[in-house]
Design an enzyme around this catalytic site. Structure first.
Site, PDB file in Angstrom:
ATOM      1  N   CYS A  22     -22.232 -16.070  34.027  1.00 30.56           N
ATOM      2  CA  CYS A  22     -22.113 -17.287  34.698  1.00 30.56           C
ATOM      3  C   CYS A  22     -21.548 -18.069  33.236  1.00 30.56           C
ATOM      4  CB  CYS A  22     -22.176 -17.526  36.110  1.00 30.56           C
ATOM      5  SG  CYS A  22     -22.088 -16.478  37.073  1.00 30.56           S
ATOM      6  N   GLU A  56     -39.286  -4.735   2.936  1.00 34.98           N
ATOM      7  CA  GLU A  56     -39.600  -4.314   4.238  1.00 34.98           C
ATOM      8  C   GLU A  56     -38.147  -5.031   5.147  1.00 34.98           C
ATOM      9  OE1 GLU A  56     -43.392  -6.845   5.110  1.00 34.98           O
ATOM     10  OE2 GLU A  56     -42.002  -8.882   4.915  1.00 34.98           O
TER      11      GLU A  56
HETATM   12  C1  LIG Z   1     -37.410 -10.062   9.867  1.00 30.86           C
HETATM   13  C2  LIG Z   1     -38.609 -10.106   8.577  1.00 30.86           C
HETATM   14  C3  LIG Z   1     -37.695  -9.204   8.179  1.00 30.86           C
HETATM   15  C4  LIG Z   1     -36.540  -7.919   7.896  1.00 30.86           C
HETATM   16  O1  LIG Z   1     -35.846  -9.141   7.668  1.00 30.86           O
HETATM   17  P1  LIG Z   1     -34.530  -8.590   8.185  1.00 30.86           P
HETATM   18  O2  LIG Z   1     -33.390  -9.157   8.251  1.00 30.86           O
HETATM   19  O3  LIG Z   1     -34.246  -7.510   9.157  1.00 30.86           O
HETATM   20  O4  LIG Z   1     -34.364  -7.062   6.621  1.00 30.86           O
HETATM   21  C5  LIG Z   1     -39.501  -8.321   6.714  1.00 30.86           C
HETATM   22  N1  LIG Z   1     -40.063  -9.130   6.833  1.00 30.86           N
HETATM   23  C6  LIG Z   1     -40.442 -10.575   7.436  1.00 30.86           C
HETATM   24  C7  LIG Z   1     -41.886 -11.010   6.739  1.00 30.86           C
HETATM   25  C8  LIG Z   1     -39.999 -10.843   8.493  1.00 30.86           C
HETATM   26  O5  LIG Z   1     -40.449 -11.552   8.923  1.00 30.86           O
END
Ligand SMILES: *Cc1c(COP(=O)(O)O)cnc(C)c1O
Length: 356
Positions: free
Chosen positions: A306, A237
């Site tokens: 700023c 993911e």
């Molecule tokens: C943020 C996150 C991702 C994605 O991470 P990337 O570094 O953008 O690839 C995947 N899984 C979970 C649970 C996350 O919190």
């Protein structure tokens, strides 16, 4: 990013949707049988979601807000819902999603009290990940005892245990990511078998490296896909490594001045639109679109805020700059606009443009 594509009103975000679609399609192809979910928090812009959608198996969301937004934008896409502090309202929303990533025994009980759901248990496994930009331990997931307790308890509830989720690090290259995924699988597969899970799923997370010093470089998806352990139903993911490369923050120079020996180019907008260099503490890569001259001097590129923290790039080589020069910051397609503090100082918002 070409001068022809610069919108009239600056600052502007410009997204290359065609390039993004090609990139995500190539990631999809490299992963073979491994399922690909897009982590919406990297960039939930509806046009980005719609461009990514045909090339992914689902979207991972981390809040009720993201869940509602993704459902409205992509009504039919499978959704996985994670995050460490889900409220009752969020758990109620989660009942309808494809997979809920359960982060604690208490959360498991609260979810079970609401109704049936398909769950993955989020594991906080003790693997050292040297070289990672961020190690995702702390409040995320559970250690082995809590995981076993959840797996046992799930059986006596309406919840269906489908597998394990482990997002343990970010910023790792392909060999390190293969190694991490292999260790997750080596732990999770026997655990899921012991608890009698049918057709077990293992989500090995996101966090594939994005190198802001090398805008042309890409995570080696081909060797990653080929190196993942076979014989398991795996899912990844990623967020950043999918969308970072196809967004630009484009703006122009308002003033150039040298004080106490340091040259500053002051740009329209600022880190309230593009917070990435401030949060990561890096120089955001950029091109000066109005100049073909070689870098002849150094300057610090700042915005209109700023605060001395409003820096895009510090003491970097630049061609001669004057007011009106147009600068395109690259790699602004992930964790850029949507993580920025838009209302600080009440400057106008950027405009948004999509190349198709
Ligand atoms: C943020 C996150 C991702 C994605 O991470 P990337 O570094 O953008 O690839 C995947 N899984 C979970 C649970 C996350 O919190």
């Amino acid at each position: 990013m070409k001068l022809d594509n610069v919108p009239e009103r600056l600052p502007a975000y410009v997204y290359d949707l065609r390039g993004l679609a090609e990139h995500v399609a190539s990631v999809r192809a490299a992963l073979g049988p491994t399922e690909l979910f897009y982590a919406a928090k990297a960039n939930p812009d509806p046009e980005i979601l719609r461009t990514v959608a045909p090339h992914v198996d689902g979207v991972e969301v981390s809040s009720g807000g993201e869940l509602t937004h993704v459902r409205e934008t992509l009504p039919h896409i499978p959704i996985a819902f994670g995050g460490p502090g889900k409220t009752d309202d969020e758990l109620a929303l989660a009942l309808g999603v494809d997979r809920v990533h359960v982060e604690s025994p208490r959360e498991l009980s609260r979810l079970a009290a609401l109704g049936p759901a398909n769950v993955l248990l989020r594991a906080n496994l003790p693997f050292r990940t040297s070289g990672a930009a961020l190690a995702m331990s702390g409040p995320f997931g559970m250690d082995e005892d809590a995981l076993a307790e959840c797996a046992r308890r799930a059986r006596s509830t309406g919840l269906t245990l489908r597998g394990v989720h482990a997002h343990l690090a970010s910023g790792l290259d392909a060999p390190a990511m293969v190694d991490l995924a292999t260790r997750i699988v080596d732990w999770a597969a026997p655990f899921l078998e012991e608890h009698g899970v049918d057709d077990p799923e293992i989500n090995v997370g996101g966090g594939m490296a994005v190198d802001y010093t090398a805008p042309e470089a890409r995570f080696d998806w081909t060797s990653y896909g080929a190196g993942l352990p076979p014989g398991h139903r795996l899912r990844v993911e990623p967020g950043r490594a999918l969308t970072a490369y196809h967004g630009w923050y484009v703006t122009d120079v308002l003033d150039v001045k040298t004080t106490r020996g340091e040259t500053h180019a002051i740009l329209r907008g600022g880190t309230h639109h593009l917070r990435t260099p401030a949060t990561k503490g890096h120089d955001q890569p950029f091109d000066v679109l109005t100049s073909t001259a070689a870098p002849a001097a150094r300057a610090t590129l700042v915005g209109q805020l700023c605060t001395p923290k409003d820096v895009f790039a510090r003491d970097v080589p630049v061609p001669p700059l004057s007011p009106g020069d147009v600068i395109a910051f690259a790699m602004a397609g992930a964790y850029a606009w949507n993580i920025s503090h838009h209302d600080f100082l009440m400057h106008p918002k950027p405009t948004f443009h999509y190349l198709r």
